[in-house]
Design a protein around this motif. Sequence first.
Motif, PDB file in Angstrom:
ATOM      1  N   PHE A   1      -3.477   4.265  -0.524  1.00 26.19           N
ATOM      2  CA  PHE A   1      -4.391   4.777   0.502  1.00 26.19           C
ATOM      3  C   PHE A   1      -4.202   6.293   0.576  1.00 26.19           C
ATOM      4  O   PHE A   1      -3.085   6.802   0.363  1.00 26.19           O
ATOM      5  CB  PHE A   1      -4.145   4.124   1.869  1.00 26.19           C
ATOM      6  CG  PHE A   1      -2.844   4.508   2.514  1.00 26.19           C
ATOM      7  CD1 PHE A   1      -2.785   5.545   3.460  1.00 26.19           C
ATOM      8  CD2 PHE A   1      -1.656   3.841   2.205  1.00 26.19           C
ATOM      9  CE1 PHE A   1      -1.597   5.894   4.067  1.00 26.19           C
ATOM     10  CE2 PHE A   1      -0.456   4.202   2.819  1.00 26.19           C
ATOM     11  CZ  PHE A   1      -0.430   5.224   3.753  1.00 26.19           C
TER      12      PHE A   1
ATOM     13  N   ALA B   1      -8.281   0.659   2.601  1.00 28.22           N
ATOM     14  CA  ALA B   1      -7.452   0.216   1.479  1.00 28.22           C
ATOM     15  C   ALA B   1      -6.870  -1.166   1.740  1.00 28.22           C
ATOM     16  O   ALA B   1      -6.802  -2.017   0.841  1.00 28.22           O
ATOM     17  CB  ALA B   1      -6.335   1.226   1.234  1.00 28.22           C
TER      18      ALA B   1
ATOM     19  N   LEU C   1       0.853  -1.183   0.000  1.00 25.32           N
ATOM     20  CA  LEU C   1       0.000   0.000   0.000  1.00 25.32           C
ATOM     21  C   LEU C   1       0.894   1.239   0.000  1.00 25.32           C
ATOM     22  O   LEU C   1       1.810   1.360   0.812  1.00 25.32           O
ATOM     23  CB  LEU C   1      -0.908   0.018   1.232  1.00 25.32           C
ATOM     24  CG  LEU C   1      -2.014  -1.049   1.287  1.00 25.32           C
ATOM     25  CD1 LEU C   1      -2.817  -0.896   2.567  1.00 25.32           C
ATOM     26  CD2 LEU C   1      -2.923  -0.951   0.074  1.00 25.32           C
TER      27      LEU C   1
ATOM     28  N   ASN D   1      -8.531   5.551   6.328  1.00 23.63           N
ATOM     29  CA  ASN D   1      -8.303   5.331   4.895  1.00 23.63           C
ATOM     30  C   ASN D   1      -7.378   4.126   4.669  1.00 23.63           C
ATOM     31  O   ASN D   1      -7.594   3.329   3.748  1.00 23.63           O
ATOM     32  CB  ASN D   1      -7.679   6.582   4.260  1.00 23.63           C
ATOM     33  CG  ASN D   1      -8.641   7.753   4.216  1.00 23.63           C
ATOM     34  OD1 ASN D   1      -9.860   7.585   4.293  1.00 23.63           O
ATOM     35  ND2 ASN D   1      -8.101   8.976   4.097  1.00 23.63           N
ATOM     36  N   PHE D   2      -6.361   4.010   5.509  1.00 26.46           N
ATOM     37  CA  PHE D   2      -5.430   2.892   5.387  1.00 26.46           C
ATOM     38  C   PHE D   2      -6.145   1.565   5.635  1.00 26.46           C
ATOM     39  O   PHE D   2      -5.951   0.595   4.890  1.00 26.46           O
ATOM     40  CB  PHE D   2      -4.282   3.062   6.382  1.00 26.46           C
ATOM     41  CG  PHE D   2      -3.267   1.950   6.329  1.00 26.46           C
ATOM     42  CD1 PHE D   2      -2.250   1.978   5.394  1.00 26.46           C
ATOM     43  CD2 PHE D   2      -3.335   0.881   7.219  1.00 26.46           C
ATOM     44  CE1 PHE D   2      -1.318   0.939   5.347  1.00 26.46           C
ATOM     45  CE2 PHE D   2      -2.409  -0.150   7.169  1.00 26.46           C
ATOM     46  CZ  PHE D   2      -1.396  -0.127   6.230  1.00 26.46           C
TER      47      PHE D   2
END
Length: 493
Positions: free
Chosen positions: A270, A286, A257, A282-283
Motif C-alpha cells: 500500500f 490495498a 500488506l 490507500n491502505f
Amino acid sequence: MQISSYAQSATMRSNLSQIQTQLADLQRQLASGRKADSFGKLGDARNLVLALNNQVSQSNSYLDTINMTQTRIKASSDALTRVDQIASEMKTGGLTSQFNLTGTGQTSLQTNAGMRLGELVDLLNLSVADRRLFGGKDTQTEPVETADLILNGDTSRAGLKQVIAERAAADLGDGRGRLTLSSPTPTSVSLAEDAASSPFGFKFAAVSSTLNGATVTGPAGTPAALDIDFGASLPSEGDAISMDFMLPDGTKTTVTLTATAENPPGKGQFTVGPDATATAANFRTALDTALQGEAQTTLKAASAVQAGNDFFSNPPMRVTGPAFATATAMQAGTPADTVFWYKGDTSGTAGNNFIATIGDGSQIAYGARADQSALRTVVQSTAVLAAVSYSATDANAPASYSALTQRTSGALAFNNTQSVQSIVTDLGLKSSTLDTSKKNLQTQISTSQTLLDNTQNADPFTVATQLTTLVTQLQASYQVTSTLSKLSLVNYL
C-alpha cells in the motif's frame, strides 16, 4: 449203533456255527475295511469313535469357514490395493499437475479424477458370492452411490457440485470472505467478521504489525474486529502488517500488506500518502484488493474441501439457505434432498464388521467398510477434484487450483491418520492368523483321523491271515464231523 453221542454232535455243530460266524465277519471286514458294521459292535471304543467323528466334522466345518473368509479377505485386499494405487496416483498428480485447462474447464488431472471416481465406486461395491464386502453388516446393498449421482445428484437431491457451490457462496459472501471493511474515521480502517456465530469465510487468528505511527487494535469483540488507526507519524517503507485467518477446512492463510512509496503499489503493498487520511485510504484499497484475491484463491479452495467434508459426512451437511451468501448456519441434509454417498451399514466402528468362528471358542473379526476414514478420504479427495471447474478467463483460477491440489494431495498423504495401506496390512495379518488356524486344524484332523482309522478300520493283512486260518479250521472241522458221522459199531466188528 453209532459211537458218537448226541452231545458230541451238538458241540461240533455249535463250533462249526461259531467258525462260520467268524468267517462271515472276517469276509465283511475284508470287503468293507471296517472292524464293525455299527458303532454298537465297537464295544468300549464306541464313545471314542463317536467323539472323534464329531471332532473331525466340526474341524472340517471350521476349515470351510476359514477358506471362505480367506477368499473374502484376498478379494478385499486386492480391491483396496488398487484403491491405494489410485490414492497415490491422485496425490502425485496433485503435486505435479499444471494448470492447463481442457475444453471442459478442467485439467487432465481432474478429468482423470472423474474416471478414477467411477473405478473407486466399482471397487467398493465389490461382491464375492453375492456378498458385498465393503458395506459392513449389510451384505446385500451396494454400499456406494454411483459416481454420477455423487457428483451431480438428480432432480430432487443435491450432489457434491451443488453442495460445493452453496458452500462457496456462503464462504465468499460479497467477495471478501464474509469480512466487512469500513472507515470509522478518515484516518482509520476497520475489518470485522460479519457474524459472531457464522462458520463461514475468514476467521481472525492473529495479527502482527510493524507499522510505524499506526495504532492496531484487536482482533477483539463479538464478532471479532480489527482496527488500524494511522497517526501523524506515517509508516516507513517496508513496514508491514500481517493478518492470519483461519479457513473453513481448518487451514490458515496470511494476508500481508507492506508500506511503499511507490504509486501505484505492487501486489501486497500500500502506498504511504502525504498524510494519515491518504495513507488510510490507500491502505483500505490495498486491503480490499488483497482480501478479494485471497477469497478467490485459498478461501475458494478451502471452501471446496470443506464442502467435501460436509457432503461425505453422515448425514451430509448443507448450508442453510437460500440466501447462501448471508447464511450463518448449517443443517443436515435428508435422503429426500441430498445424495447420501454411502448406503451400507453404519452400526459400530467402521471395519472389522464380520465375525468368523474358526475354532472351538475362537473367532476373528475382519473386513473393511467403505466409510472408513482412509477409504472415505480417497473417495472424497478424488470427488472434490472431479467436481470443481474453472474459467480460462479467471485470473485467480491458477492459484485457486494450486491451493486445491495442495489440499487434496495433503489429505492423500495420510499423515498421522489411518491410511489405505494400514487397512490392507491389517487384512494381511488376519489372513496370516487364518493360515495358522488352518494348519492347526489340519494337523488336528490328521491326528484324529489316524486314531479313528486305527480304532475302526480293519487291517486287510491281519484279516486275510485270520480268514485263511479259519477256512483251514472249518475244512478240518467238516472232515472230522464227516468222519464221526460215519462211525458205527460195525466198523469195529
